[in-house]
Structure formats: C-alpha cells, structure tokens
Scaffold this motif. Sequence first.
Motif, mmCIF file in Angstrom:
data_model
loop_
_atom_site.group_PDB
_atom_site.id
_atom_site.type_symbol
_atom_site.label_atom_id
_atom_site.label_comp_id
_atom_site.label_asym_id
_atom_site.label_seq_id
_atom_site.Cartn_x
_atom_site.Cartn_y
_atom_site.Cartn_z
ATOM 1 N N ASP A 131 0.844 -1.196 0.000
ATOM 2 C CA ASP A 131 0.000 0.000 0.000
ATOM 3 C C ASP A 131 0.879 1.247 0.000
ATOM 4 O O ASP A 131 1.869 1.327 0.733
ATOM 5 C CB ASP A 131 -0.899 -0.012 1.243
ATOM 6 N N LEU A 132 0.527 2.213 -0.831
ATOM 7 C CA LEU A 132 1.266 3.464 -0.948
ATOM 8 C C LEU A 132 0.300 4.631 -0.827
ATOM 9 O O LEU A 132 -0.875 4.508 -1.181
ATOM 10 C CB LEU A 132 1.994 3.527 -2.298
ATOM 11 N N PRO A 133 0.772 5.783 -0.339
ATOM 12 C CA PRO A 133 -0.148 6.908 -0.114
ATOM 13 C C PRO A 133 -0.723 7.500 -1.393
ATOM 14 O O PRO A 133 -1.852 7.985 -1.397
ATOM 15 C CB PRO A 133 0.719 7.933 0.637
ATOM 16 N N ASP A 134 0.034 7.480 -2.481
ATOM 17 C CA ASP A 134 -0.456 7.990 -3.767
ATOM 18 C C ASP A 134 -0.862 6.774 -4.602
ATOM 19 O O ASP A 134 -0.023 5.951 -4.986
ATOM 20 C CB ASP A 134 0.654 8.782 -4.461
ATOM 21 N N LYS A 135 -2.159 6.638 -4.860
ATOM 22 C CA LYS A 135 -2.687 5.433 -5.512
ATOM 23 C C LYS A 135 -2.587 5.457 -7.031
ATOM 24 O O LYS A 135 -2.956 4.474 -7.676
ATOM 25 C CB LYS A 135 -4.162 5.233 -5.126
ATOM 26 N N ARG A 136 -2.116 6.533 -7.615
ATOM 27 C CA ARG A 136 -2.066 6.609 -9.063
ATOM 28 C C ARG A 136 -1.162 5.516 -9.640
ATOM 29 O O ARG A 136 -0.023 5.340 -9.197
ATOM 30 C CB ARG A 136 -1.534 7.970 -9.521
ATOM 31 N N ALA A 137 -1.679 4.785 -10.591
ATOM 32 C CA ALA A 137 -0.896 3.761 -11.296
ATOM 33 C C ALA A 137 -1.643 3.407 -12.569
ATOM 34 O O ALA A 137 -2.868 3.453 -12.618
ATOM 35 C CB ALA A 137 -0.701 2.520 -10.426
ATOM 36 N N VAL A 138 -0.887 3.040 -13.590
ATOM 37 C CA VAL A 138 -1.516 2.621 -14.841
ATOM 38 C C VAL A 138 -0.716 1.485 -15.446
ATOM 39 O O VAL A 138 0.512 1.516 -15.486
ATOM 40 C CB VAL A 138 -1.637 3.802 -15.837
ATOM 41 N N SER A 139 -1.431 0.448 -15.865
ATOM 42 C CA SER A 139 -0.846 -0.655 -16.614
ATOM 43 C C SER A 139 -1.289 -0.531 -18.060
ATOM 44 O O SER A 139 -2.478 -0.330 -18.336
ATOM 45 C CB SER A 139 -1.307 -1.998 -16.051
ATOM 46 N N ILE A 140 -0.352 -0.652 -18.970
ATOM 47 C CA ILE A 140 -0.663 -0.576 -20.399
ATOM 48 C C ILE A 140 -0.445 -1.952 -21.002
ATOM 49 O O ILE A 140 0.680 -2.451 -21.079
ATOM 50 C CB ILE A 140 0.185 0.500 -21.095
ATOM 51 N N TRP A 141 -1.556 -2.573 -21.370
ATOM 52 C CA TRP A 141 -1.588 -3.949 -21.884
ATOM 53 C C TRP A 141 -1.555 -3.865 -23.401
ATOM 54 O O TRP A 141 -2.474 -3.344 -24.024
ATOM 55 C CB TRP A 141 -2.862 -4.618 -21.387
ATOM 56 N N VAL A 142 -0.476 -4.368 -24.006
ATOM 57 C CA VAL A 142 -0.272 -4.217 -25.443
ATOM 58 C C VAL A 142 -0.378 -5.584 -26.122
ATOM 59 O O VAL A 142 0.342 -6.530 -25.761
ATOM 60 C CB VAL A 142 1.097 -3.584 -25.745
ATOM 61 N N ALA A 143 -1.264 -5.700 -27.089
ATOM 62 C CA ALA A 143 -1.458 -6.951 -27.821
ATOM 63 C C ALA A 143 -0.387 -7.102 -28.897
ATOM 64 O O ALA A 143 -0.151 -6.181 -29.678
ATOM 65 C CB ALA A 143 -2.841 -6.971 -28.462
ATOM 66 N N LEU A 144 0.254 -8.265 -28.925
ATOM 67 C CA LEU A 144 1.170 -8.596 -30.018
ATOM 68 C C LEU A 144 0.518 -9.558 -31.005
ATOM 69 O O LEU A 144 1.140 -9.942 -32.001
ATOM 70 C CB LEU A 144 2.471 -9.178 -29.467
ATOM 71 N N ASP A 145 -0.714 -9.949 -30.709
ATOM 72 C CA ASP A 145 -1.558 -10.724 -31.622
ATOM 73 C C ASP A 145 -2.962 -10.141 -31.534
ATOM 74 O O ASP A 145 -3.331 -9.553 -30.512
ATOM 75 C CB ASP A 145 -1.607 -12.204 -31.221
ATOM 76 N N ASP A 146 -3.744 -10.277 -32.587
ATOM 77 C CA ASP A 146 -5.135 -9.853 -32.520
ATOM 78 C C ASP A 146 -5.813 -10.613 -31.375
ATOM 79 O O ASP A 146 -5.640 -11.832 -31.230
ATOM 80 C CB ASP A 146 -5.860 -10.167 -33.823
ATOM 81 N N THR A 147 -6.580 -9.903 -30.547
ATOM 82 C CA THR A 147 -7.255 -10.558 -29.429
ATOM 83 C C THR A 147 -8.762 -10.494 -29.601
ATOM 84 O O THR A 147 -9.312 -9.521 -30.115
ATOM 85 C CB THR A 147 -6.865 -9.922 -28.079
ATOM 86 N N GLU A 148 -9.414 -11.545 -29.162
ATOM 87 C CA GLU A 148 -10.867 -11.677 -29.258
ATOM 88 C C GLU A 148 -11.330 -12.479 -28.053
ATOM 89 O O GLU A 148 -10.524 -12.915 -27.216
ATOM 90 C CB GLU A 148 -11.230 -12.402 -30.556
ATOM 91 N N LEU A 149 -12.627 -12.675 -27.937
ATOM 92 C CA LEU A 149 -13.157 -13.425 -26.802
ATOM 93 C C LEU A 149 -12.524 -14.806 -26.689
ATOM 94 O O LEU A 149 -12.150 -15.251 -25.600
ATOM 95 C CB LEU A 149 -14.677 -13.559 -26.924
ATOM 96 N N ASP A 150 -12.381 -15.504 -27.819
ATOM 97 C CA ASP A 150 -11.983 -16.906 -27.785
ATOM 98 C C ASP A 150 -10.501 -17.139 -27.531
ATOM 99 O O ASP A 150 -10.102 -18.256 -27.197
ATOM 100 C CB ASP A 150 -12.390 -17.607 -29.087
ATOM 101 N N ASN A 151 -9.664 -16.105 -27.715
ATOM 102 C CA ASN A 151 -8.246 -16.332 -27.408
ATOM 103 C C ASN A 151 -7.765 -15.557 -26.191
ATOM 104 O O ASN A 151 -6.589 -15.612 -25.828
ATOM 105 C CB ASN A 151 -7.351 -16.048 -28.624
ATOM 106 N N GLY A 152 -8.675 -14.841 -25.534
ATOM 107 C CA GLY A 152 -8.311 -14.217 -24.263
ATOM 108 C C GLY A 152 -8.129 -12.729 -24.291
ATOM 109 O O GLY A 152 -7.177 -12.199 -23.700
ATOM 110 N N CYS A 153 -9.032 -11.998 -24.956
ATOM 111 C CA CYS A 153 -8.976 -10.538 -24.858
ATOM 112 C C CYS A 153 -9.269 -10.116 -23.422
ATOM 113 O O CYS A 153 -9.826 -10.869 -22.628
ATOM 114 C CB CYS A 153 -9.966 -9.891 -25.818
ATOM 115 N N MET A 154 -8.892 -8.898 -23.097
ATOM 116 C CA MET A 154 -9.078 -8.410 -21.734
ATOM 117 C C MET A 154 -10.533 -8.044 -21.458
ATOM 118 O O MET A 154 -11.249 -7.560 -22.336
ATOM 119 C CB MET A 154 -8.195 -7.192 -21.488
ATOM 120 N N TRP A 155 -10.948 -8.291 -20.222
ATOM 121 C CA TRP A 155 -12.235 -7.846 -19.684
ATOM 122 C C TRP A 155 -11.955 -6.906 -18.513
ATOM 123 O O TRP A 155 -11.046 -7.152 -17.707
ATOM 124 C CB TRP A 155 -13.043 -9.028 -19.160
ATOM 125 N N TYR A 156 -12.756 -5.850 -18.386
ATOM 126 C CA TYR A 156 -12.649 -4.908 -17.277
ATOM 127 C C TYR A 156 -14.045 -4.646 -16.715
ATOM 128 O O TYR A 156 -15.038 -4.777 -17.427
ATOM 129 C CB TYR A 156 -12.045 -3.580 -17.740
#
Length: 276
Positions: A131-156
Amino acid sequence: MTVNADLTLAQKFDIDGFVPTGRLLSASEVDTYRDIYDRFLAGEIESGDKRSDLGSHVPRRDGVRENITQIMWPCALYEPLLDMPLHARGLAVAKALIGDDAVLDFDMLIHKDPRTHVPTPWHQDAAYWIDLPDKRAVSIWVALDDTELDNGCMWYVQGSHRKPLRTHYPTSDGKNIMCDCSEDEPGATAVPVTAGEGIAHSGTTLHYSRGNATDSVRRAYILNFRPAEMLRLERERGYDVGLTDNTRLVRNSAAGEAVGEAAGEAAGEQDGGGRR
C-alpha cells in the motif's frame, strides 16, 4: 501513433478505470517484438525465476509449457528493450493519464498457448502491491496478436477502480491470487484489440481474460507506471515487483482480509472442523 494528452482519453480513464490507447506499434514493430518475445518463450533469452505459470492451479495438458506463461521484468533480462519504441510510447500515455511524474515501475510478458483454455483469474493489480499513499498507477496492456473473446482478450469492470479493493485470496495451489467476480458483473466489458494496439487500466480496476480456445498464440506485453516519488518509496520499503522475489502474494492490507481466514479454515479442516 498518436499519444496526445487530450481530455477525452484522460477523462474516460478516470470514469471507467480503463481506456483503449489506440495503436502503439506498427506492423513491422510488432514483428520485432514478437521475435524477442518468442526467444524468451523458447529459453534463448534466459528468464530464470522470473518465469512462472499464472494458471498453475489447473492441471496442464501433455506438452504444455505453462497454462499461462508470465515473465517478469523482460527489460531487465534483455536491456535493449528499454531503448525500443514501446517503453517511450507507453510512458507518454502514462503521463497523459496519471501525470507528468509517471515513471516505469516494471514490465512483463503474459502468453497463452493455443488450446490451453485456462482463464487468468479476476483480480486487481493493487492487491499484489504494498500500500502506498499515492494510488495513481496505470498498466498498459499491449497486444502482439489480434485478441478476441476466444483467445483471451481483456475484460474490465467499468468504475470498479472507484470502489474499495475486493478481498483477494490464493488460488487452489496457493501460487496465485484471485477475487470474486464474473463476466456477469455489472459493467463487465470485453475489449478486443488488434496487434499493436493497447489498453490502459488503473491499478484498482477489476480485470481478467478467458483462456485461449483457438489454434493461435496470444502474446501480450504489459508496462506499469506510477509516480516517481511512489517508486522511490516502494523500493525504499524493499518491494521491487518481482525483480528479486517473484512470488505472487496479497501484499495490500486492504485486499488481504481473506488470506488469514483461508489459512485458518484449512487448518480447521485438517482437524476435522472448518467453517462453511
């Protein structure tokens, strides 16, 4: 690639907890990253204890290396990555979304072999972190293959970053963590992207991906950024996100309520008791 600090991108990130970044790599650059990525997977670039299986709680089929391959700190294992385009472009996006004091915290590769069918469990990244006092953080998820439901695209889950961290607990083999959530959760959103495109998400945004049910691989490169002062504080407290100790534990007290309870229940079951 356009990485403008326009309000639309930043506001959507602030409201939803995630936002597609658009294209971060050209087709030829994707090919270059794939080549390096595959050298990691083949062991030509040695990853040692930085390599593990995010799906180790599911029995592997014959011939499968890992259900979900994770390699932490590729930029430390192969330093030329730091001078290639993705880190600089990712940093530009991070500054647009969380502020000009953003710096690289860590990077990682997550790979799904064909027909492995193992989902990445629902979780919030901040549950792994101290835990840190400043909660700002960002993850950048970059696809190196086309992603879709059946191969595991991201859900949020939209807006989940604005709510308290959920309780996280170990997977059945104790080597990974997860929390209760599903695709039926209000706001759950699948985000397919094409190779070279990215998605940015907050450290507290609920996310997961389905297993790969296709005949093709699904390669992703992830970069994480946080404020420089928080990076200094994080390292000062001895936490380097797997650089020296690549174990996946609940480290954030706000997400760890169930860990002790789970251990207690396991002990109770061995004594013939346990809560249900």
